[in-house]
Design a protein around this motif. Structure first.
Motif, PDB file in Angstrom:
ATOM      1  N   LYS A  80      -1.895  -0.374   0.979  1.00 44.04           N
ATOM      2  CA  LYS A  80      -3.147  -0.959   1.490  1.00 44.04           C
ATOM      3  C   LYS A  80      -2.841  -1.907   2.648  1.00 44.04           C
ATOM      4  N   THR A  81      -1.844  -2.760   2.448  1.00 47.48           N
ATOM      5  CA  THR A  81      -1.455  -3.718   3.483  1.00 47.48           C
ATOM      6  C   THR A  81      -0.948  -2.999   4.733  1.00 47.48           C
ATOM      7  N   ALA A  82      -0.128  -1.982   4.538  1.00 48.77           N
ATOM      8  CA  ALA A  82       0.405  -1.216   5.674  1.00 48.77           C
ATOM      9  C   ALA A  82      -0.712  -0.532   6.436  1.00 48.77           C
ATOM     10  N   LEU A  83      -1.659   0.069   5.732  1.00 46.01           N
ATOM     11  CA  LEU A  83      -2.774   0.754   6.384  1.00 46.01           C
ATOM     12  C   LEU A  83      -3.647  -0.226   7.163  1.00 46.01           C
TER      13      LEU A  83
ATOM     14  N   MET B  97       5.252  -6.873  -5.574  1.00 45.11           N
ATOM     15  CA  MET B  97       4.111  -6.219  -4.974  1.00 45.11           C
ATOM     16  C   MET B  97       4.058  -4.781  -5.495  1.00 45.11           C
ATOM     17  N   LYS B  98       2.892  -4.379  -5.884  1.00 46.08           N
ATOM     18  CA  LYS B  98       2.717  -3.014  -6.378  1.00 46.08           C
ATOM     19  C   LYS B  98       2.715  -2.038  -5.213  1.00 46.08           C
ATOM     20  N   ARG B  99       3.075  -0.823  -5.524  1.00 44.54           N
ATOM     21  CA  ARG B  99       3.133   0.227  -4.502  1.00 44.54           C
ATOM     22  C   ARG B  99       1.771   0.402  -3.819  1.00 44.54           C
ATOM     23  N   ARG B 100       0.712   0.403  -4.586  1.00 45.80           N
ATOM     24  CA  ARG B 100      -0.643   0.579  -4.055  1.00 45.80           C
ATOM     25  C   ARG B 100      -0.992  -0.564  -3.090  1.00 45.80           C
ATOM     26  N   ASP B 101      -0.652  -1.793  -3.453  1.00 42.96           N
ATOM     27  CA  ASP B 101      -0.919  -2.946  -2.590  1.00 42.96           C
ATOM     28  C   ASP B 101      -0.123  -2.856  -1.289  1.00 42.96           C
ATOM     29  N   PHE B 102       1.104  -2.380  -1.402  1.00 41.04           N
ATOM     30  CA  PHE B 102       1.933  -2.208  -0.211  1.00 41.04           C
ATOM     31  C   PHE B 102       1.269  -1.258   0.779  1.00 41.04           C
TER      32      PHE B 102
END
Length: 105
Positions: free
Chosen positions: A8-11, A1-6
């Motif tokens: 986005k999911t957390a937000l 998982m890319k940092r950006r996707d992580f």
């Protein structure tokens, strides 16, 4: 998982949680007490409050705990958002309320 996707999911998870909590708070409105019934007084020896949000200062309060999801709340006898509670001498308490005798149902 890319940092950006992580992130986005957390937000999205946090915003969903906040929205659900606000929806619950809006859904739980204290109505008028049932006529002819003995109703528990606010701030009894059990620190009872009509609205659980007012109990946040109590160290025993846990987020999401209300009379409606308490073991002692007699839902079968509920009248207009109020039901008897044996911890309060079978006086009627608000489904939105809370006291320090709260136990998970």
């Amino acid at each position: 998982m890319k940092r950006r996707d992580f992130f986005k999911t957390a937000l999205m998870s946090v915003s969903t949680f906040v929205a659900a909590r606000e929806a619950f708070a809006a859904a739980c409105k204290v109505g008028a007490a049932p006529a002819g019934k003995k109703v528990a007084k606010n701030k009894s020896r059990l620190d009872y409050v009509l609205n659980a949000a007012d109990a946040k200062g109590n160290k025993k309060y846990k987020a999401g705990s209300t009379c409606a999801n308490c073991k002692w709340y007699k839902k079968a006898k509920e009248t207009g958002g109020y039901a008897p509670c044996p911890m309060m001498a079978n006086k009627y308490v608000s489904a939105c309320g809370w006291c320090k005798s709260w136990k998970k149902a």
